[in-house]
Design a protein around this motif. Structure first.
Motif, PDB file in Angstrom:
ATOM      1  N   ASP B  18       0.821  -1.211   0.000  1.00 49.26           N
ATOM      2  CA  ASP B  18       0.000   0.000   0.000  1.00 49.26           C
ATOM      3  C   ASP B  18       0.857   1.263   0.000  1.00 49.26           C
ATOM      4  N   LEU B  21       2.243   1.751  -3.416  1.00 51.99           N
ATOM      5  CA  LEU B  21       1.233   2.288  -4.337  1.00 51.99           C
ATOM      6  C   LEU B  21       1.082   3.797  -4.156  1.00 51.99           C
ATOM      7  N   PRO B  48       0.937  -5.334  -9.052  1.00 53.22           N
ATOM      8  CA  PRO B  48       0.086  -4.829 -10.134  1.00 53.22           C
ATOM      9  C   PRO B  48      -0.449  -3.423  -9.889  1.00 53.22           C
ATOM     10  N   GLY B  49      -0.806  -3.101  -8.644  1.00 52.82           N
ATOM     11  CA  GLY B  49      -1.337  -1.772  -8.360  1.00 52.82           C
ATOM     12  C   GLY B  49      -0.298  -0.703  -8.650  1.00 52.82           C
ATOM     13  N   TRP B  83       4.140  -4.530 -19.016  1.00 51.49           N
ATOM     14  CA  TRP B  83       3.826  -3.165 -18.550  1.00 51.49           C
ATOM     15  C   TRP B  83       4.494  -2.127 -19.430  1.00 51.49           C
ATOM     16  N   ARG B  86       2.619  -1.683 -22.522  1.00 55.73           N
ATOM     17  CA  ARG B  86       1.410  -0.895 -22.260  1.00 55.73           C
ATOM     18  C   ARG B  86       1.750   0.598 -22.214  1.00 55.73           C
ATOM     19  N   SER B 111       0.369 -11.745 -22.338  1.00 54.97           N
ATOM     20  CA  SER B 111       0.064 -10.396 -21.857  1.00 54.97           C
ATOM     21  C   SER B 111       0.868  -9.354 -22.656  1.00 54.97           C
ATOM     22  N   ARG B 114      -0.887  -9.198 -26.219  1.00 56.33           N
ATOM     23  CA  ARG B 114      -2.156  -8.458 -26.210  1.00 56.33           C
ATOM     24  C   ARG B 114      -1.911  -6.953 -26.079  1.00 56.33           C
ATOM     25  N   ARG B 118      -2.982  -4.144 -28.965  1.00 51.13           N
ATOM     26  CA  ARG B 118      -3.746  -2.948 -28.592  1.00 51.13           C
ATOM     27  C   ARG B 118      -2.995  -1.685 -29.029  1.00 51.13           C
ATOM     28  N   ILE B 154      -7.565 -13.674 -25.641  1.00 49.41           N
ATOM     29  CA  ILE B 154      -7.374 -12.278 -25.259  1.00 49.41           C
ATOM     30  C   ILE B 154      -6.509 -11.540 -26.280  1.00 49.41           C
TER      31      ILE B 154
END
Lengths: 271, 206
Positions: B18, B21, B48-49, B83, B86, B111, B114, B118, B154
């Motif tokens: 946390d 993040l 991931p967060g 990541w 992305r 992943s 995909r 995109r 996916i």
């Protein structure tokens, strides 16, 4: 750990070799891998089912804790092969002393979609939450409640509702969420779907992942935004949203609804 | 106003998921080029967060993050690679075009494939030299066509979104080719969810 070794082994096995490895009794490791392999590749040969049913009675492969590794793997594999011939033997496994055999059998029976097992599954919930405590010194409860409840939900066992509902108050979060998932499947009441949405904001990543899979399984449409927002891998969120969309499309196969398009927007944003 | 150095220090000293993040979100909000190396590093943390926040931060910084992203891409961590792809996709810088073309059909991680598929749909074509646009778009088109045959649903889904965006961008010639391809694969696609995405693309491309 054993599953990881099994993955390496799998590359070298053929169907005949797997059947032979399960047939022989000398090398316990080979039998164990073969049972896993047959399930993993969803082998449809009737002989595979017969050999796995024999393995389900195995006495020779024993774990240090007294458990039955081969039986556990055989039960798991039988769940994946989709042959209902295995149902009576798996029902008998629900009374077996090894907890993990009972758990694997409940999960396999969930996959086989055969209502005959419902009374035996319900029996494992008797005594309710009060009896569903941890076994001293073990990481598991007296009975595999989570697997049993999930199976009853998937099997649409509405007669089990009164047994499942109290488990919404169980102290183990995974059991509680399994009960919410099953209650939603059995009643379609939003209050149970909402419990799963709340689970997406708990601190524990494992629980959030498990709630994602639950929402995917039940296809609770109002969960779309919460799924897109939760802190977890996009791959898992995408699978969950796929589950929602599939359920929504089943009902409206000819035309895209605004709800479906909304779910696809969420999916696009997670790619 | 907290300095960038302090914000970076908070990321490095975060002692819980946390806290990490929060620290990454704050650093990302600063939109500073000084934050780039730290944000890239976060992509490899398997959190991931924090990774989502770092990707968003890199996208906000935009093109000036691309060279460092390209430099750091050669990694064995496929989570981090996905990541980074992305981030490229979000920035839309054509400098990453060759990389996306390759990743969309050859990367072993679904992943990554995909994210690349995109990204091929949202390249900022106005940044490509005018005489090269047609060729670059043709490459993206052919690669996305290939990606619609991927074994993973996916990746096929992502390829449809890529074709959908490309169809919105490109001249009539491509639009017709895209619509024809979408109609063709609609009949063969086994996954109902991918079929629905094809339908949506066809409806919106008109």
């Amino acid at each position: 750990m054993r599953d990881e070794e099994g993955i390496r082994e799998a590359e070298q096995l053929t169907l005949d070799q797997a059947l032979e490895n399960l047939r022989q009794k000398e090398d316990l490791g080979l039998r164990y891998y073969a049972a896993w392999w047959l399930g993993k590749f969803r082998v449809q040969e009737p002989e595979a089912v017969d050999l796995l049913l024999v393995a389900l009675e195995d006495e020779s492969d024993r774990a240090p804790d007294g458990g039955y590794p081969l039986r556990r793997n055989a039960a798991r594999a039988l769940g994946k092969l989709g042959n209902k011939k295995a149902v009576p033997a798996l029902i008998r496994c629900l009374e077996f002393p090894d907890f993990y055999v009972r758990e694997a059998a409940a999960q396999a029976l969930e996959n086989l979609d055969d209502h005959r097992c419902v009374p035996s599954l319900v029996k494992l919930l008797e005594g309710g939450v009060a009896k569903a405590e941890f076994v001293t010194g073990k990481p598991h409860l007296v009975e595999p409640c989570e697997a049993v409840i999930e199976a009853l939900g998937t099997l649409n066992a509405t007669e089990a509702i009164t047994f499942i509902k109290p488990f919404l108050g169980h102290s183990v979060a995974k059991v509680k969420y399994a009960a919410a998932r099953a209650m939603y499947q059995l009643t379609r009441e939003n209050q149970y779907g909402e419990i799963l949405i709340q689970a997406l904001s708990v601190d524990d990543l494992q629980l959030r992942r498990s709630a994602l899979m639950d929402l995917a399984a039940v296809g609770y449409l109002p969960a779309g935004a919460a799924i897109a927002d939760t802190l977890a891998e996009n791959s898992m969120k995408l699978i969950a949203l796929k589950g929602l969309l599939e359920k929504n499309l089943d009902a409206n196969s000819t035309k895209l609804t605004p709800e479906s398009i909304q779910i696809m927007d969420y999916m696009d944003s997670l790619l | 106003m907290i300095s960038i150095e302090k914000l970076i220090e908070h990321v490095n000293k975060a002692d819980s998921a946390d806290a990490l993040l929060d620290a990454v979100e704050n650093l990302a909000d600063a939109k500073s080029e000084l934050a780039i190396p730290t944000l890239i590093e976060v992509l490899g943390f398997n959190n991931p967060g924090a990774a989502v926040a770092a990707v968003e931060g890199l996208i906000k910084i935009g093109e000036s993050a691309v060279p460092q992203l390209l430099e750091n891409l050669d990694t064995y961590n496929y989570g981090a690679r996905a990541w980074m792809i992305r981030a490229f996709a979000g920035i839309g810088d054509p400098a990453a075009l060759d990389l996306l073309l390759k990743a969309a059909v050859t990367d072993f991680s679904q992943s990554v494939r995909r994210a690349a598929a995109r990204g091929l749909g949202i390249i900022n074509w106005s940044k490509v030299a005018p005489e090269k646009v047609a060729i670059a778009q043709e490459q993206a088109l052919q690669t996305l066509f290939l990606a619609t045959e991927d074994g993973e649903w996916i990746v096929r889904y992502a390829a449809i979104t890529g074709l959908h965006s490309l169809g919105n961008e490109t001249p009539e010639k491509f639009l017709t080719a895209i619509a024809n391809k979408l109609r063709e694969i609609l009949t063969q696609e086994p996954e109902i969810v991918v079929k629905a995405r094809i339908q949506l693309a066809l409806e919106q491309l008109g």
